[in-house]
Design a protein around this motif. Structure first.
Motif, PDB file in Angstrom:
ATOM      1  N   UNK A   1       0.979  -1.433   0.549  1.00 43.50           N
ATOM      2  CA  UNK A   1       0.086   0.359   0.410  1.00 43.50           C
ATOM      3  C   UNK A   1       1.048   1.344   0.236  1.00 43.50           C
ATOM      4  N   UNK A   2       0.437   2.476  -0.912  1.00 40.07           N
ATOM      5  CA  UNK A   2       1.009   4.098  -0.524  1.00 40.07           C
ATOM      6  C   UNK A   2      -0.299   4.640  -1.103  1.00 40.07           C
ATOM      7  N   UNK A   3       0.275   6.228  -0.038  1.00 42.31           N
ATOM      8  CA  UNK A   3      -0.998   7.119  -1.196  1.00 42.31           C
ATOM      9  C   UNK A   3      -0.143   8.004  -1.714  1.00 42.31           C
ATOM     10  N   UNK A   4       1.256   7.731  -2.682  1.00 37.45           N
ATOM     11  CA  UNK A   4       2.077   8.037  -3.494  1.00 37.45           C
ATOM     12  C   UNK A   4       1.859   7.261  -4.795  1.00 37.45           C
ATOM     13  N   UNK A   5       0.966   7.650  -6.185  1.00 42.45           N
ATOM     14  CA  UNK A   5       0.994   6.825  -6.885  1.00 42.45           C
ATOM     15  C   UNK A   5       2.305   6.987  -7.544  1.00 42.45           C
TER      16      UNK A   5
ATOM     17  N   UNK B   1      -0.117  -8.367  -4.194  1.00 46.06           N
ATOM     18  CA  UNK B   1      -1.611  -6.626  -5.113  1.00 46.06           C
ATOM     19  C   UNK B   1      -0.599  -5.383  -4.718  1.00 46.06           C
ATOM     20  N   UNK B   2      -0.405  -4.617  -5.125  1.00 42.36           N
ATOM     21  CA  UNK B   2      -0.566  -2.799  -5.304  1.00 42.36           C
ATOM     22  C   UNK B   2      -1.716  -1.954  -4.892  1.00 42.36           C
ATOM     23  N   UNK B   3      -1.512  -1.609  -4.177  1.00 39.80           N
ATOM     24  CA  UNK B   3      -2.648  -0.187  -4.055  1.00 39.80           C
ATOM     25  C   UNK B   3      -2.295   0.912  -3.394  1.00 39.80           C
ATOM     26  N   UNK B   4      -3.333   1.767  -3.851  1.00 40.56           N
ATOM     27  CA  UNK B   4      -3.025   2.885  -3.289  1.00 40.56           C
ATOM     28  C   UNK B   4      -4.250   3.620  -1.955  1.00 40.56           C
TER      29      UNK B   4
ATOM     30  N   UNK C   1       2.182  14.225   0.182  1.00 36.92           N
ATOM     31  CA  UNK C   1       2.402  12.090  -0.818  1.00 36.92           C
ATOM     32  C   UNK C   1       0.691  12.192  -1.257  1.00 36.92           C
ATOM     33  N   UNK C   2      -0.622  12.028  -1.210  1.00 43.46           N
ATOM     34  CA  UNK C   2      -0.948  11.701  -2.210  1.00 43.46           C
ATOM     35  C   UNK C   2      -1.807  13.366  -3.411  1.00 43.46           C
ATOM     36  N   UNK C   3      -0.880  13.130  -4.538  1.00 37.57           N
ATOM     37  CA  UNK C   3      -1.255  14.771  -5.063  1.00 37.57           C
ATOM     38  C   UNK C   3      -2.564  15.175  -4.747  1.00 37.57           C
ATOM     39  N   UNK C   4      -3.494  13.779  -4.466  1.00 40.23           N
ATOM     40  CA  UNK C   4      -5.555  14.909  -5.136  1.00 40.23           C
ATOM     41  C   UNK C   4      -5.395  15.352  -3.927  1.00 40.23           C
ATOM     42  N   UNK C   5      -4.798  15.081  -2.485  1.00 38.29           N
ATOM     43  CA  UNK C   5      -5.551  16.082  -1.528  1.00 38.29           C
ATOM     44  C   UNK C   5      -5.667  16.698  -1.271  1.00 38.29           C
ATOM     45  N   UNK C   6      -6.919  17.783  -0.960  1.00 37.12           N
ATOM     46  CA  UNK C   6      -6.928  18.916  -0.645  1.00 37.12           C
ATOM     47  C   UNK C   6      -5.839  20.279  -0.096  1.00 37.12           C
ATOM     48  N   UNK C   7      -5.362  19.718   1.004  1.00 41.47           N
ATOM     49  CA  UNK C   7      -4.384  20.918   1.304  1.00 41.47           C
ATOM     50  C   UNK C   7      -2.812  20.474   1.198  1.00 41.47           C
ATOM     51  N   UNK C   8      -2.375  21.885   0.545  1.00 42.51           N
ATOM     52  CA  UNK C   8      -1.328  22.509   0.231  1.00 42.51           C
ATOM     53  C   UNK C   8      -0.775  23.060   1.749  1.00 42.51           C
ATOM     54  N   UNK C   9       0.960  22.618   1.190  1.00 40.21           N
ATOM     55  CA  UNK C   9       1.961  23.730   2.615  1.00 40.21           C
ATOM     56  C   UNK C   9       1.361  24.804   1.904  1.00 40.21           C
ATOM     57  N   UNK C  10       1.259  25.779  -0.103  1.00 44.84           N
ATOM     58  CA  UNK C  10       1.050  26.847   0.200  1.00 44.84           C
ATOM     59  C   UNK C  10      -0.128  27.303   1.122  1.00 44.84           C
TER      60      UNK C  10
END
Length: 316
Positions: free
Chosen positions: A60-64, A82-85, A136-145
């Protein structure tokens, strides 16, 4: 913080932290079902598969981006992979979806990976110019900016103090707010470094970047969610190994492992046990294992690693 075996940006080879110790404690053997719940570039997973080619492995990993790299050596050369995001905190639900009642071994390698650190476009590193992202997950809503440029100074100071354990958190937050807007990691690093803080051998921006990264990825909340009942992801006799890289992670792992291993959770002065709790695991590492000096000399990013391992009891 972890470095992974595989090919990251620029074709650089990375080495998994304490890979020998992880394989030794998780005991890969033919027919075992193992989970690398933070598979990254697949370094630990590849070592487990190589140690016992007949195992089944879930990664498993959050990062595609990491999964895309890990998929080639793992899925390509070993059919029972088996690999899953997914986030590792969702492991119990994923095991249920797969019809599994637990694993014989689970690995959590916490923190940020070399793939993320070494790719300037991901915005994790203060050592290169990149956007303030850190997801880590590029679809997550919050960014460092958003954290850097929109959070109130008081909230920013609390974040840097709590998640970065930065003694000068108020000064750092004040300097960031005064310098707004900030667009890149280099700009943020210059603002923090300009305060002249930091201990020998530690870049002045290290703690601030750590704090923002933890907030962006909700890392501690995810870890706590898993540690609430993470022992349930193991079959009786199964082992959980956790690699942590700073005290905020390691303290939570240590406390959860001690709670799982306790025979009673009643307050100390309770005359008799009324909680109904019984030990779920056996502590295999009373104190965290640390990387050997030769590994730290070869891979500086391994220097802060702490490995803890538990084994689920039969009939708990």
């Amino acid at each position: 913080m972890t470095t992974e075996k595989g090919t990251g940006p620029g074709g650089v080879a990375h080495v998994p932290v304490m890979v020998g110790e992880v394989a030794e404690w998780l005991r890969p053997r033919p027919g075992a079902f193992l989970v690398d719940a933070t598979v990254g570039l697949g370094g630990h997973a590849a070592a487990l598969v190589a140690a016992a080619p007949d195992i089944e492995l879930l990664g498993l990993d959050r990062d595609p981006a990491a999964l895309a790299i890990a998929r080639q050596p793992l899925a390509g050369g070993h059919q029972a992979v088996i690999l899953r995001q997914a986030h590792f905190a969702d492991l119990p639900e994923i095991l249920g979806d797969l019809g599994r009642n637990g694993a014989d071994g689970v690995l959590l390698d916490l923190g940020v990976s070399s793939l993320q650190l070494d790719d300037a476009s991901r915005g994790f590193s203060f050592q290169s110019e990149g956007p303030l992202d850190m997801r880590m997950d590029p679809t997550a809503p919050l960014t460092a900016a958003e954290v850097v440029n929109a959070w109130p100074e008081r909230d920013l100071a609390r974040l840097i103090a709590d998640y970065g354990e930065e003694p000068g958190a108020r000064r750092v937050a004040r300097a960031i707010v005064r310098a707004r807007p900030l667009a890149t990691t280099a700009e943020l690093a210059r603002v923090v470094s300009g305060l002249g803080r930091g201990r020998p051998g530690l870049h002045p921006a290290t703690r601030t970047f750590q704090a923002i990264r933890i907030a962006v990825n909700d890392e501690l909340a995810g870890l706590e969610r898993f540690l609430a009942e993470g022992w349930r992801s193991l079959r009786p006799g199964g082992r959980l190994a956790v690699l942590a890289y700073h005290s905020l992670e390691d303290r939570r792992v240590k406390d959860a492992f001690r709670r799982w291993a306790a025979d009673c959770l009643c307050p100390p002065r309770t005359p008799r046990c009324v909680c109904g709790w019984s030990a779920k695991v056996r502590l295999l590492t009373r104190r965290p294992l640390r990387p050997a000096p030769i590994e730290v000399a070869r891979n500086a990013r391994a220097r802060s690693a702490r490995l803890r391992v538990v084994e689920r009891l039969a009939g708990d």
